[in-house]
Design an enzyme around this catalytic site. Structure first.
Site, short mmCIF file in Angstrom:
data_model
loop_
_atom_site.label_atom_id
_atom_site.label_comp_id
_atom_site.label_asym_id
_atom_site.label_seq_id
_atom_site.Cartn_x
_atom_site.Cartn_y
_atom_site.Cartn_z
N ASP A 90 -24.96 -2.17 34.21
CA ASP A 90 -26.28 -2.72 34.47
C ASP A 90 -26.21 -4.15 35.01
O ASP A 90 -27.04 -4.56 35.81
CB ASP A 90 -27.12 -2.70 33.18
N CYS B 269 -21.46 -6.16 26.53
CA CYS B 269 -21.80 -7.58 26.48
C CYS B 269 -22.18 -8.01 25.05
O CYS B 269 -22.82 -7.27 24.32
CB CYS B 269 -22.92 -7.89 27.47
N SER C 263 -33.91 -5.90 30.32
CA SER C 263 -32.58 -5.87 29.72
C SER C 263 -32.68 -6.34 28.27
O SER C 263 -33.55 -7.14 27.92
CB SER C 263 -31.64 -6.79 30.49
N GLU D 268 -34.61 -2.78 35.32
CA GLU D 268 -34.65 -3.87 34.37
C GLU D 268 -34.97 -5.17 35.09
O GLU D 268 -34.59 -5.38 36.24
CB GLU D 268 -33.30 -4.02 33.66
N CYS E 17 -21.76 1.81 27.18
CA CYS E 17 -22.79 0.95 27.75
C CYS E 17 -24.14 1.64 27.86
O CYS E 17 -24.33 2.76 27.43
CB CYS E 17 -22.32 0.35 29.06
N ASP E 18 -25.07 0.95 28.49
CA ASP E 18 -26.51 1.12 28.28
C ASP E 18 -27.04 2.55 28.33
O ASP E 18 -27.69 3.00 27.41
CB ASP E 18 -27.27 0.27 29.29
N LYS E 19 -26.83 3.27 29.43
CA LYS E 19 -27.40 4.60 29.55
C LYS E 19 -26.42 5.68 29.14
O LYS E 19 -26.78 6.84 28.94
CB LYS E 19 -27.86 4.86 31.00
#
Length: 553
Positions: free
Chosen positions: A78, A191, A468, A442, A119-121
């Site tokens: 991202d 992160c 985000s 985002e 990570c995110d997705k």
């Protein structure tokens, strides 16, 4: 065994010949076949170490008598995708990941699965797949990045996004920006703040699909490798006992996850992902439930970007189980639920105490008496607007100001960095929702620019896109219905007064119902921004943000 369909009997002789071609022995084929879904790649910092995690998982599976078989899942970074067309391809990968994993798992007859996301997705996509496929499954993530250090203070990715705004405002030199560039992301891993990736990995642990430490053990710690080996061993127990994702991801488990979400101060993206995962598990989560949970759950953690602590600090303070023990003091969790440990959550968290009351506030002394996320409603957001209130400054909890209206993220960023946004303004970014974007980008760049220019104590931002987990300030996303389907956010005009009342869960534009109706009568749908490829197909199937942006035919 489920894998007998591809390994046993005369009719599967062709299948066995292909296993021979792969180098698998007869001894291996006699064992349960465990799919290792590995998201390793060389473009996402949180995924560059997943090859080592996968090897550790494979060792664990083999030690416990299984046949480990690895196959890949994709992942988008991202941070690298942020601020350009690439961000349109972030949320949409969640469904690609779920669909492709379903295809691989069902096509090859695996007896169990070990999911290795970070990570995110990637995390919610694989949780969706786990619920859909519903064979014994366990998660082990790659772990969070260590925080960077600049001028004696810990820093993270959000720091450099805000530093860009500071350079634009003339309050930081480009030489200092280069120092941030070199130091804020010092290791592999997701992160280092309570951003979306870490939020989802922590909630995976809280919901019962990951072992202790899954959400918090740093990526570079050897304990992460040991955790992966234990996950590989544990999947064999889950296969033997036939404990499956839908046995674990029940309505009560999702309520636990929502409660932990509020206590931890997670990313607002969890309000997209938890409903989507629940949908696959046959459980309904609506936003009204989220506010009810938030009202009774104190916020115990202020990790970056809400505060000065990071994932490594949460790990040292006792991790997710220590937070759960704090919440259990007031009976806020259902702890008699089965988990991937083979034990109940109550058994799991026994003896896990809070080791640092500055990182995990005792429940008697919370940061806030209610949860880190609020769901707002009103004539501007009849369905939902989502805000991470734990990251909002006190002076912005209630705010009124004139709308500054932009029909895409790029125009808003140009206005912010160009000094065209004034104190008191409410920046409105629309046509960036699931359909309108498409892909619900985002908005870390504009929120960071606002913060970096010192406007976060006076300027709010509202969008039908999303934020985000690194965003902070009065940033209200997921406004539904979105502009692309004629939601009220499409009817806002420059200078309209917007009223935000986060404590009262209200979001309104001070325009009469009659005037809004007149504007709606004149409104015309926009031409789709993307007319071919995967994004076009996605836009035709995706539902509203308040429903988790799930796909429906």
């Amino acid at each position: 065994m489920k894998s007998d369909s591809v390994k046993k009997g005369v009719s599967t002789a062709p299948h066995r010949s292909l296993f021979n071609a792969l180098g698998y022995t007869e001894e291996e084929r006699q064992r349960p076949m465990i799919g290792i879904v590995c998201s390793y790649n060389e473009i996402v910092p949180g995924h560059m170490n997943l090859d080592k995690i996968a090897q550790a998982v494979k060792l664990g599976v083999a030690m416990a008598g299984g046949m480990p078989v690895m196959f890949p899942a994709i992942a988008v970074c991202d941070g690298i995708a942020m601020g350009h067309v690439g961000m349109k391809y972030s949320l949409v990968t969640r469904d690609l990941i779920a669909d492709s994993t379903e295809c691989m798992a069902k096509a090859h007859g695996f007896d169990g699965l070990v999911m290795i996301p970070n990570c995110d997705k990637n995390v919610p996509g694989l949780l969706m797949a786990a619920a859909r496929v519903n064979v014994p499954t366990i998660f082990v993530s790659g772990g969070p990045m260590l925080a960077g250090h600049i001028d004696g203070r810990k820093r993270s990715l959000s720091s450099i996004f805000e530093a860009v705004g500071s350079v634009a405002a003339g309050t930081m030199t480009e030489d200092k920006l280069r120092e941030y560039e070199e130091k804020v992301c010092p290791t592999c891993g997701s992160c280092s703040g309570m951003y979306t990736a870490n939020s989802m990995n922590c909630l995976t642990e809280a919901i019962g699909m990951g072992l202790q430490g899954n959400g918090t053990i740093p990526a570079v710690y050897s304990a992460r490798i040991r955790l992966a080996k234990h996950a590989g061993m544990k999947i064999m127990e889950l296969v033997e006992k036939n404990i499956r994702p839908r046995d674990i991801m029940t309505k009560e488990a999702f309520m636990n996850a929502l409660t932990m979400d509020m206590a931890l101060g997670c990313s607002t993206n969890t309000m997209l992902h938890l409903p989507a995962i629940a949908h696959e598990a046959g459980v309904e989560i609506n936003m009204e439930i989220a506010n009810e949970v938030s009202d009774r759950t104190p916020n115990l953690c202020h990790l970056a970007p809400a505060g000065p602590t990071y994932m490594e600090d949460l790990n040292e303070a006792g991790g997710i189980y220590a937070v759960m023990n704090e919440l259990d003091k007031k009976g806020l969790l259902n702890l008699d639920l089965i988990t991937v440990s083979g034990k109940t959550m109550r058994e799991n968290i026994q003896g896990c105490v809070n080791l640092d009351p500055e990182v995990i506030r005792p429940i008697e002394n919370p940061y806030m008496p209610n949860g880190g996320i609020a769901v707002l409603k009103g004539n501007l957001a009849p369905d939902t607007g989502i805000v991470k209130r734990s990251a909002v400054l006190p002076e912005m909890m209630v705010h009124e100001g004139p709308a500054r209206v932009f029909d895409c993220e790029e125009d808003a960023i140009a206005a912010i960095t160009g000094g065209k946004i004034n104190k008191g303004d409410v920046v409105v970014i629309r046509y960036e929702g699931p359909k309108g974007g498409p892909g619900m980008r985002e908005m870390l760049n504009p929120t960071s620019a606002i913060a970096g220019m010192g406007l976060d104590s006076t300027v709010a931002l509202i969008t039908d896109g999303r934020f985000s987990g690194a965003s902070r300030g009065a940033s209200i996303g997921h406004v539904s219905p979105e502009a692309a389907v004629g939601g009220p956010i499409a009817l806002v005009e420059e200078g309209d007064i917007i009223s935000i009342d986060i404590p009262a869960n209200k979001l309104n534009v001070k325009v009469s119902d009659e005037e809004l109706a007149a504007r709606k009568a004149k409104w015309q749908p926009r031409e789709p921004r993307v007319k071919d490829g995967y994004l076009h197909r996605y836009a035709s199937l995706v539902t509203s943000g308040n429903r988790g942006a799930v796909l429906e035919i």
